[in-house]
Design an enzyme around this catalytic site. Structure first.
Site, PDB file in Angstrom:
ATOM      1  N   GLY A  55       3.828  -4.683   2.277  1.00 17.10           N
ATOM      2  CA  GLY A  55       4.030  -4.142   1.081  1.00 17.10           C
ATOM      3  C   GLY A  55       2.781  -4.097   0.216  1.00 17.10           C
ATOM      4  N   HIS A 113       6.894  -1.194   1.451  1.00 17.52           N
ATOM      5  CA  HIS A 113       7.323  -1.021   0.236  1.00 17.52           C
ATOM      6  C   HIS A 113       5.913  -0.978  -1.044  1.00 17.52           C
ATOM      7  CE1 HIS A 113       7.020  -5.147  -1.484  1.00 17.52           C
ATOM      8  NE2 HIS A 113       7.337  -5.452  -0.134  1.00 17.52           N
ATOM      9  N   ASP A 114       5.915  -0.030  -1.805  1.00 18.82           N
ATOM     10  CA  ASP A 114       5.232   0.003  -2.792  1.00 18.82           C
ATOM     11  C   ASP A 114       3.626   0.304  -2.280  1.00 18.82           C
ATOM     12  OD1 ASP A 114       6.588  -0.790  -5.338  1.00 18.82           O
ATOM     13  OD2 ASP A 114       6.646  -2.539  -3.970  1.00 18.82           O
TER      14      ASP A 114
END
Length: 258
Positions: free
Chosen positions: A139, A121-122
């Site tokens: 992430g 994520h991100d």
């Protein structure tokens, strides 16, 4: 003749360009947008909110745009954005962002994600990057343009991999990797610069020589990071390539791999 196999499941709220191909037993969920010329193979799951650009190819058993397992994530409508001309091979997993960071995972253009790569994520992947089989990014990882991560490379969250950097097979990265630097090992150690890659991409002999000297300043003279940055200030004004190297060190928040 429809380019969408009748055995595929396409949510009516998804937006697909007219020439998008979707193979059998693939699922495209709501809030997904797919640009022209993109080919989705069989047994692929695409969940939204996700935007996929033009002329991408996604191979079987990939999961694109899934919720992150990050325990802070509570179902917020975060995004995944994928650019153009990417190849996403078998079994790749790409998670959307979290509101604690960018609310978006971003992949640029002309990237090759080989089998079983994971993008957390991100994370942000630039352009022309190659992530070889089983590379995994936690992430919040940033990978700059033209970086190559060899098979089974593991990258800790919040790390940044600089432009044209290279990791050897099975490397475990826990700190930032400056632009152009080649790292190997567990934990990762800097070994050299990716000079062969730079030659292939048209870097001049003069700029490569300047980078070779700059590498020695940072890694071979026993200087602190601040001392090395000060010594590189003048040559950075002369060679933009050295400025990229210096800037990638100066902007590091986790400390650099040495």
């Amino acid at each position: 003749m429809s380019l969408i196999d009748p055995r595929a499941i396409i949510d009516p709220r998804a937006k697909l360009a007219d020439d998008v191909e979707v193979g059998p037993w693939s699922m495209v969920g709501p809030d997904v947008e797919i640009g022209e010329g993109t080919v989705i193979g069989p047994h692929v799951v695409v969940k939204g909110p996700t935007k996929i650009g033009k002329h991408n190819r996604i191979f079987q058993f990939s999961s694109v745009g899934e919720d992150t397992p990050d325990l802070k994530y509570k179902g917020e409508p975060t995004r995944l954005v994928i650019g153009d001309h990417n190849v996403i091979r078998e079994g790749v997993t790409i998670h959307r962002g979290t509101i604690q960071d960018r609310s978006e995972t971003t992949i640029g253009d002309h990237n090759l994600l080989m089998a079983y790569v994971h993008i957390g994520h991100d994370s942000v992947i630039g352009n022309h990057c190659i992530l070889v089989n089983n590379t995994a990014l936690a992430g919040h990882v940033h990978v700059d343009d033209w970086a190559i991560l060899s098979g089974y490379t593991l990258v800790h969250q919040f790390c940044r991999i600089g432009a044209h950097a290279f990791s050897g097979m099975g490397t475990t990265i826990g700190k930032d990797v400056p632009a152009y630097v080649t790292v190997f090992g567990n934990p990762a150690e800097a070994r050299s610069m990716n000079f062969e890659g730079l030659r292939r991409r048209g870097f001049s002999a003069e700029s490569i020589q300047a980078l070779r000297r700059a590498y020695k300043v940072v890694y071979r003279q026993g200087l602190t990071v601040d001392e090395a940055l000060a010594e590189l200030a003048e040559v950075s004004a002369q060679f933009p390539e050295v400025a990229v190297f210096r800037d990638s060190i100066q902007s590091s928040t986790r400390g650099i791999t040495r």
